[in-house]
Each structure stands twice: as C-alpha cells, then as structure tokens.
Design an enzyme around this catalytic site. Structure first.
Site, mmCIF file in Angstrom:
data_model
loop_
_atom_site.group_PDB
_atom_site.id
_atom_site.type_symbol
_atom_site.label_atom_id
_atom_site.label_comp_id
_atom_site.label_asym_id
_atom_site.label_seq_id
_atom_site.Cartn_x
_atom_site.Cartn_y
_atom_site.Cartn_z
ATOM 1 N N HIS A 24 0.870 -1.175 0.000
ATOM 2 C CA HIS A 24 0.000 0.000 0.000
ATOM 3 C C HIS A 24 0.912 1.232 0.000
ATOM 4 O O HIS A 24 2.016 1.197 0.552
ATOM 5 C CB HIS A 24 -0.830 -0.042 1.289
ATOM 6 C CG HIS A 24 -1.916 0.968 1.392
ATOM 7 N ND1 HIS A 24 -1.676 2.285 1.711
ATOM 8 C CD2 HIS A 24 -3.259 0.858 1.246
ATOM 9 C CE1 HIS A 24 -2.832 2.942 1.750
ATOM 10 N NE2 HIS A 24 -3.813 2.103 1.476
ATOM 11 N N ASP B 107 3.033 -4.466 8.071
ATOM 12 C CA ASP B 107 1.825 -3.644 7.935
ATOM 13 C C ASP B 107 0.631 -4.585 8.090
ATOM 14 O O ASP B 107 0.302 -5.336 7.183
ATOM 15 C CB ASP B 107 1.840 -2.958 6.558
ATOM 16 C CG ASP B 107 0.539 -2.234 6.263
ATOM 17 O OD1 ASP B 107 -0.401 -2.316 7.080
ATOM 18 O OD2 ASP B 107 0.460 -1.595 5.201
ATOM 19 N N GLN C 15 -4.553 -5.048 6.997
ATOM 20 C CA GLN C 15 -5.543 -5.975 6.434
ATOM 21 C C GLN C 15 -5.511 -7.346 7.106
ATOM 22 O O GLN C 15 -6.333 -8.201 6.790
ATOM 23 C CB GLN C 15 -5.322 -6.147 4.923
ATOM 24 C CG GLN C 15 -5.551 -4.893 4.130
ATOM 25 C CD GLN C 15 -6.983 -4.370 4.218
ATOM 26 O OE1 GLN C 15 -7.913 -5.111 4.516
ATOM 27 N NE2 GLN C 15 -7.165 -3.085 3.979
ATOM 28 N N LYS D 6 -10.241 -0.674 10.793
ATOM 29 C CA LYS D 6 -10.328 -1.878 9.955
ATOM 30 C C LYS D 6 -10.825 -3.074 10.764
ATOM 31 O O LYS D 6 -11.085 -4.135 10.213
ATOM 32 C CB LYS D 6 -8.952 -2.235 9.375
ATOM 33 C CG LYS D 6 -8.243 -1.100 8.649
ATOM 34 C CD LYS D 6 -8.568 -1.053 7.190
ATOM 35 C CE LYS D 6 -7.609 -0.105 6.471
ATOM 36 N NZ LYS D 6 -8.124 0.342 5.181
ATOM 37 N N CYS E 86 -4.728 2.405 -3.718
ATOM 38 C CA CYS E 86 -3.484 2.919 -3.118
ATOM 39 C C CYS E 86 -2.343 1.913 -3.270
ATOM 40 O O CYS E 86 -1.542 1.711 -2.344
ATOM 41 C CB CYS E 86 -3.660 3.267 -1.642
ATOM 42 S SG CYS E 86 -4.833 4.587 -1.373
HETATM 43 N N1 PMP Z 1 -1.791 -0.535 4.619
HETATM 44 C C1 PMP Z 1 -2.745 -1.320 4.104
HETATM 45 C C2 PMP Z 1 -2.384 -2.710 3.643
HETATM 46 C C3 PMP Z 1 -4.047 -0.842 3.993
HETATM 47 O O1 PMP Z 1 -5.003 -1.621 3.465
HETATM 48 C C4 PMP Z 1 -4.350 0.457 4.451
HETATM 49 C C5 PMP Z 1 -5.755 1.015 4.343
HETATM 50 N N2 PMP Z 1 -6.359 0.867 3.104
HETATM 51 C C6 PMP Z 1 -3.324 1.217 4.998
HETATM 52 C C7 PMP Z 1 -2.060 0.689 5.050
HETATM 53 C C8 PMP Z 1 -3.572 2.600 5.488
HETATM 54 O O2 PMP Z 1 -4.415 2.591 6.606
HETATM 55 P P1 PMP Z 1 -4.988 3.951 7.191
HETATM 56 O O3 PMP Z 1 -5.574 4.699 6.039
HETATM 57 O O4 PMP Z 1 -6.015 3.516 8.190
HETATM 58 O O5 PMP Z 1 -3.855 4.690 7.808
#
Ligand code: PMP
Length: 408
Positions: free
Chosen positions: A125, A202, A205, A228, A366
């Site tokens: 991401h 990270d 997910q 999440k 993203c």
């Molecule tokens: N890493 C991953 C794998 C994600 O799916 C996300 C959220 N889509 C993020 C980072 C970022 O999370 P946040 O927007 O809650 O900071």
C-alpha cells in the site's frame, strides 16, 4: 463454524446494515476500506463523552484519573490482543499511515545513513512505500523491492539474496489489501533475523481476519488501524520492540512527551509517551479496546474460518461469469476479491453495483506499483467481513451479472 443464524444475530449489532441504498438493501462489501461499527463500540464513545470525559495524565481530579485509567487499560488490552509482552511497546497513532511514518522517520533517523538499504515489496500500500521514500530521499538510501509472482506471492528467494550488511529494515504487508495474499511473515522474519535485520509488518488488512501474536512471530514492528477491525476512525497503533523504541528519537514534539523542558535542553518521557505528543485520542482508545473485545467474544479463529468459506463461495460464483479475471490467487488468501471483467472499466462496474445497493471499491486501491505489475489501471474489489452472508454474495453476483450485461 459460525452458522447463518449466528451471523444474523451478529448483524443486529450493526444498525447500518439495515440501510437502504437507492431503495435497495445495502450489501456492504467494502470492508477492506473500513469496517462497520457494532453498537458496543458506538456506545462506548457516547458513554465516555457523557460520563468520563476529561483530559488524561497528570490530572489530580477524579474524572481525569478515570479517563487516564480507561486509556491505559485500553493500551493493555490492545497489547494482550496482539500478544505484545509489554504495554509500553504500544504507541497510539492516528492509524496505520501515521504509525509507518513514525517508524520510518524515527528508525531512519537513528539507524540509517547514506548508502543503506530498505526492503519493501511490489504489493505494498502507498502507506508502506511513501514514508520510506521520504526517508530514502532525506538520507540517500536505496529501496529494494521484493517481486511477486502472477498469483500474487512474494519471491522469498529474492529476499534472501538481496539482504546484505547495508540492509537496515524489511517492511512488508502481512496481508495485501488488493490481492488478499497472506504473506508468510514468519518466514520473512526468520530470513531477516538470520542477518539481524528488523522487520516491520503492515497489519492493516491482517488484523480483522487472522489471529496475531507479535511475540510468537518475533515481529520488530507491527502496525494497524482500529477502523479496519470494527473500531473507530482516527486511531491505530505502532507496536515496536522496546529495544528499538528505546533508542529511537521522538517523532513529534509537544506536551505529554517530555520529562523536563528548558530553553537550553529538553528531556523526554519514557515509553510509550515519548512518541505521543499532545492530547491523545483517549475516547477513541477505549472504543478501540471495545472493538477488540467484541471480536474476542466471537473468536478470531471462528471469523477467519467463516470468511474463508465466504471467499471460497464468492470465488466459485464469480468465475461462472465469462471473462472474469481475479487478481490474487495465492494459496494463503484472506477475504478480498479483486477482479476485472473483460475490457469493462472497473469504475463502470462499481457505479452499476452501487445502483443496486452493492458497495465495492474500484480503482488502484493505493497500490499503484502493484497495478503497474499487472499492467492495469485498477480493479473492482469486494472485501468481506464476518457479518456478510452467503445470500449477500448471491445478490452481489446477480447484480454483477446484470452490470456486465448492460456494459457489454
Ligand atoms: N496498509 C494497508 C495494507 C491498507 O489496506 C491500508 C488502508 N487501506 C493502509 C495501510 C492505510 O491505513 P490507514 O488509512 O487507516 O492509515
């Protein structure tokens, strides 16, 4: 396994699932973007604002102490949930993104210098790419990228070969937000640790879907957002091993994080407060802990098992549609289904699904480097939570067939 009766009972905890969208029952399949919130989480927010709202730490009065206790209790419960040895290792942040920015900035400041290397992967991401790029620009570091297979699995042999004495950290997703791949993080940590290189995972997910024990994994850093996993927005954590956090400099300055301030010199608080400048989200933290408690009452293993069945069913059903291409076919996969249908634009499918009450996400999610790998602009992504039903999957597939027919 959770039965459909269990699921219907649990769905009652999520009032939003009764909403009608364009006159149709909501089928919410955008859980990887954010999950819906159960009543106990919302009630915790309300009751803490009504009955326990006072700024925390250093307050001598009753309410301040009550709020402080709730906040620190939440930290302990989060530590227990992820199997951290010490609640000092839990740093509250605004979410995954801020947690990675904190780690990259502060770890980089202490441990990285010109010519050093960082390892990321093709499926990250943007939150786990850009903070490291900012650091790399500042410190003149090199970024190495672990490639993936067509199925969406990391090439761990590449990782083994690329690590060297200049590598300072490996930062990878536990679960991909696009492909659903559950990376073999145990192996990744082992490979990196053989060379004494720390690993940041990270977990954005992973946290709502699979049981986690950061101590068992021996992860050095682990990050995720509360929203999440059925918790509130605007809060998350950085877990870091004490041995690293102790050596890392503060990320932001301000109140809460100091021991003594003079214009000549400031000294900092110990862990975890050194990294928590300003008034923290002490209402959010209690709601965060309430969300984890909610998940614990169902059981994360039960959730994982049920979601696996949902994913299997949805995958079988979607493949009945001609020209469907699924992105992410790894052996170990979490509840995410990314796909395209022939040459139809993902956005058009998303709009037509929305008109039928089905909420999915479309676009690059993203993860533009991952889109580049597959040479696509984006996908449609349906992502599941335990409150989704098999009936909803049927509805989604029927709606998708209708959309495809209209667009072909
Ligand atoms: N890493 C991953 C794998 C994600 O799916 C996300 C959220 N889509 C993020 C980072 C970022 O999370 P946040 O927007 O809650 O900071």
């Amino acid at each position: 396994m959770l039965t459909q009766e269990d699921i219907l009972r649990l769905r009652a905890d999520f009032p939003i699932l009764n909403e009608k969208i364009h006159g149709k029952p909501l089928v919410y399949l955008d859980n990887a973007a954010t999950t819906q919130k159960p009543v106990n989480v919302v009630n915790t927010i309300v009751s803490h604002y009504y009955n326990a709202n006072a700024n925390i730490h250093r307050g001598v009065h009753f309410l301040s102490q009550k709020a402080t206790e709730a906040h620190e209790q939440a930290r302990q419960e989060i530590a227990d949930f992820i199997g951290a040895k010490n609640s000092n290792e839990i740093i509250f942040t605004r979410g995954t993104t801020e947690a990675i920015n904190l780690a990259a900035t502060s770890f980089g400041e202490k441990f990285c210098s010109q010519g050093d290397e960082i390892v990321l992967s093709q499926m990250e991401h943007h939150s786990n790419i850009v903070p490291w790029q900012l650091l790399a620009e500042r410190k003149k570091l090199k970024i190495n990228v672990i490639p993936i297979s067509e199925q969406g699995e990391l090439d761990l042999n590449y990782l083994k070969n690329i690590l060297n004495e200049k590598t300072k950290i490996v930062a990878v997703a536990h679960v991909s937000n696009v492909l659903g791949t559950i990376n073999n993080v145990k192996k990744i940590v082992e490979i990196a640790h053989e060379r004494c290189i720390p690993v940041l995972l990270d977990g954005a997910q992973a946290i709502p879907h699979i049981s986690l024990n950061v101590s068992g994994l021996d992860a050095d850093f682990y990050v995720f957002s509360a929203h999440k996993i059925y918790g509130p927005t605007g809060i998350g954590i950085l877990f870091g091993k004490e041995k690293f956090l102790e050596q890392m400099p503060p990320y932001q300055g301000g109140g809460e994080m100091i021991s003594k301030v003079t214009f000549e010199k400031t000294t900092y608080s110990g862990l975890p407060f050194k990294f928590e400048a300003g008034t923290p989200d002490f209402i959010g933290s209690t709601a965060f802990a309430a969300a984890l408690k909610y998940v614990q009452t169902i059981g994360i293993e039960q959730i994982e098992q049920y979601e696996n069945e949902l994913l299997k069913y949805a995958t079988e059903k979607i493949l009945e549609i001609p020209e469907v291409k699924i992105y992410g076919n790894s052996k170990e996969k979490s509840a995410v289904l990314s796909f395209n249908v022939g040459k139809i634009h993902h956005y058009d499918i998303g709009v037509l699904l929305d008109q039928q009450g089905v909420a999915v996400r479309t676009g690059h999610h993203c993860a533009q480097p991952l889109m580049d790998f597959y040479k696509i602009a984006g996908t449609v992504r349906a992502s599941f939570a335990f409150y989704n039903t098999f009936e909803e999957i049927d509805f989604f597939i029927a709606a998708l067939k209708k959309a495809v027919k209209m667009l072909s």
